[in-house]
Write a protein that holds these residues in place. Sequence first.
Motif, PDB file in Angstrom:
ATOM      1  N   SER A   1      53.326  58.315  30.148  1.00  0.00           N
ATOM      2  CA  SER A   1      52.810  58.681  28.517  1.00  0.00           C
ATOM      3  C   SER A   1      53.570  59.695  28.115  1.00  0.00           C
ATOM      4  N   ALA A   2      54.208  59.848  27.138  1.00  0.00           N
ATOM      5  CA  ALA A   2      54.646  60.936  26.516  1.00  0.00           C
ATOM      6  C   ALA A   2      54.549  61.095  24.946  1.00  0.00           C
ATOM      7  N   ALA A   3      54.443  62.170  24.334  1.00  0.00           N
ATOM      8  CA  ALA A   3      54.312  62.522  23.011  1.00  0.00           C
ATOM      9  C   ALA A   3      55.457  62.183  22.274  1.00  0.00           C
ATOM     10  N   THR A   4      56.505  62.427  22.650  1.00  0.00           N
ATOM     11  CA  THR A   4      58.118  62.086  22.144  1.00  0.00           C
ATOM     12  C   THR A   4      58.762  61.717  23.123  1.00  0.00           C
ATOM     13  N   ALA A   5      60.042  60.906  22.620  1.00  0.00           N
ATOM     14  CA  ALA A   5      61.172  60.448  23.491  1.00  0.00           C
ATOM     15  C   ALA A   5      62.242  60.364  22.840  1.00  0.00           C
ATOM     16  N   GLN A   6      63.481  60.085  23.418  1.00  0.00           N
ATOM     17  CA  GLN A   6      64.631  59.892  22.758  1.00  0.00           C
ATOM     18  C   GLN A   6      65.405  59.096  23.798  1.00  0.00           C
ATOM     19  N   LEU A   7      66.116  57.867  23.344  1.00  0.00           N
ATOM     20  CA  LEU A   7      66.968  57.124  24.259  1.00  0.00           C
ATOM     21  C   LEU A   7      68.533  57.700  23.904  1.00  0.00           C
ATOM     22  N   LEU A   8      68.902  57.876  24.910  1.00  0.00           N
ATOM     23  CA  LEU A   8      70.717  58.350  25.124  1.00  0.00           C
ATOM     24  C   LEU A   8      71.352  57.519  25.859  1.00  0.00           C
ATOM     25  N   ARG A   9      72.686  56.942  25.175  1.00  0.00           N
ATOM     26  CA  ARG A   9      73.289  56.099  25.891  1.00  0.00           C
ATOM     27  C   ARG A   9      74.722  56.721  25.850  1.00  0.00           C
ATOM     28  N   ASP A  10      75.566  56.362  27.017  1.00  0.00           N
ATOM     29  CA  ASP A  10      76.797  56.854  27.255  1.00  0.00           C
ATOM     30  C   ASP A  10      77.646  55.977  27.803  1.00  0.00           C
ATOM     31  N   GLY A  11      78.260  54.920  27.225  1.00  0.00           N
ATOM     32  CA  GLY A  11      79.004  53.824  28.002  1.00  0.00           C
ATOM     33  C   GLY A  11      77.926  52.970  28.658  1.00  0.00           C
ATOM     34  N   ASP A  12      77.928  52.851  30.003  1.00  0.00           N
ATOM     35  CA  ASP A  12      77.167  51.998  30.757  1.00  0.00           C
ATOM     36  C   ASP A  12      75.873  52.966  31.291  1.00  0.00           C
ATOM     37  N   GLN A  13      75.862  54.045  30.754  1.00  0.00           N
ATOM     38  CA  GLN A  13      74.638  54.911  31.180  1.00  0.00           C
ATOM     39  C   GLN A  13      73.732  55.043  29.993  1.00  0.00           C
ATOM     40  N   ALA A  14      72.579  54.836  30.257  1.00  0.00           N
ATOM     41  CA  ALA A  14      71.173  54.933  29.172  1.00  0.00           C
ATOM     42  C   ALA A  14      70.301  55.837  30.144  1.00  0.00           C
ATOM     43  N   GLN A  15      69.741  56.585  29.258  1.00  0.00           N
ATOM     44  CA  GLN A  15      68.531  57.662  29.820  1.00  0.00           C
ATOM     45  C   GLN A  15      67.636  57.715  28.610  1.00  0.00           C
ATOM     46  N   LEU A  16      66.504  57.568  29.099  1.00  0.00           N
ATOM     47  CA  LEU A  16      65.111  57.637  28.208  1.00  0.00           C
ATOM     48  C   LEU A  16      64.604  59.019  28.366  1.00  0.00           C
ATOM     49  N   VAL A  17      64.801  59.792  27.764  1.00  0.00           N
ATOM     50  CA  VAL A  17      64.107  61.467  27.852  1.00  0.00           C
ATOM     51  C   VAL A  17      62.837  61.535  27.120  1.00  0.00           C
ATOM     52  N   MET A  18      61.635  61.797  28.082  1.00  0.00           N
ATOM     53  CA  MET A  18      60.367  61.804  27.653  1.00  0.00           C
ATOM     54  C   MET A  18      59.995  63.141  27.551  1.00  0.00           C
ATOM     55  N   ARG A  19      59.217  63.806  26.747  1.00  0.00           N
ATOM     56  CA  ARG A  19      58.828  64.998  26.605  1.00  0.00           C
ATOM     57  C   ARG A  19      57.313  65.257  26.272  1.00  0.00           C
ATOM     58  N   ASP A  20      56.617  66.229  27.026  1.00  0.00           N
ATOM     59  CA  ASP A  20      55.095  66.509  26.697  1.00  0.00           C
ATOM     60  C   ASP A  20      54.577  65.229  27.238  1.00  0.00           C
ATOM     61  N   GLY A  21      54.668  65.098  28.662  1.00  0.00           N
ATOM     62  CA  GLY A  21      53.763  63.828  28.828  1.00  0.00           C
ATOM     63  C   GLY A  21      53.374  63.841  30.264  1.00  0.00           C
TER      64      GLY A  21
END
Length: 373
Positions: A188-208
Amino acid sequence: MRRLDGYVLKHLLTAFVFFTVILTGVIWLGQSVPLIDTVISSGQSLTIFLMFSLYVLPFVLMIVLPLAAFAGALYGINKLYGDAELVVMMAAGQSPLRLARPVLIYGLITMTLTLIVTVWLVPIGEKRLSAGRAAIQSELAGALIKEGQFLHPDSGMTLFLREASDTGRMEGLFLHDERDRYSPTTYSAATAQLLRDGDQAQLVMRDGVALNYSEERRLLSRVQFEEFTYDLSALIAAEPNIRIRPESFSLPELLSPTEKMLESARYDLADYLAVGHEKIVLGLNALLMPLIALAVMLTGSYQRRGFAKRMSVAIVLGVGLAAAGVAVKSVVTGNAQSWPVFYAAPALALCLSTFLLFRATQPVRRPSSMVSA
């Protein structure tokens, strides 16, 4: 076509349409249920679900049409016989072989419809359904940003967002991952950001917070983080991964696979031949099943009490013919050289129906005691 043929054909086609609609509705519903999970888990709209269901329809009709042809013929002939209409026709000089003409025309119509569906429409539906599923997979990044919905991007994963902005920023994120059933983790996180570069995808979660339960140790661990990166690369494909099944190919390609088709690690020559000959046999079944129904129903004399026994025999023979195709397919899948076995059951059905029709033309011999009386 004479008026008599048109009258019989009308009854048969009416029953055929009725059974086609009923059977299609039942089987189509069962085939569409798995699509509901695919569409809902990816956050797609009702329009996408209806489109996918339409792509499944040819495959459903491939199964339904031979069965509906048999059910329509059996019902129509039983009704004509039960109302003594066939008796009047035979009393007027129409032989069983003459009565077989409208049934044969009916069988040719249903066979044509079945072949159109199996040879032309099924490959189109299979290709578009595979492409649609691959497109959903490639658009998973956009599908993940759905606020106020519980999404299931993969089996064992649940994602919920309280709010999502057009820039991709998420607030109030909940992610439950139980793909490892012995060590499920909840984030569980207060905020998050989905980052994608080609076939790489990262879900960056903050304050969780991350909660992990170990079944082996029976221990629940809690980790608080300021920033945590969750890898989603395995779920998002840079290029659509279209799974091509043998049903996606045309009949000439199935009967004579190309080298490119045979390069597939999943399917070999036996798989393609089994599907190709199955399509032909389904069309033959749509022709032969009505003839079987007529031949069995005309066996013996007219009975006022009904024809339950004859209908039971006809149903057993019809179901046996359909089941033989399913059984033979598994044999051909194991041995490509055994494909001629596919046509053994249709050939036997043709011989049996022809024999019964010729037998029905023979006069019924009565005991001499009844004649003298």
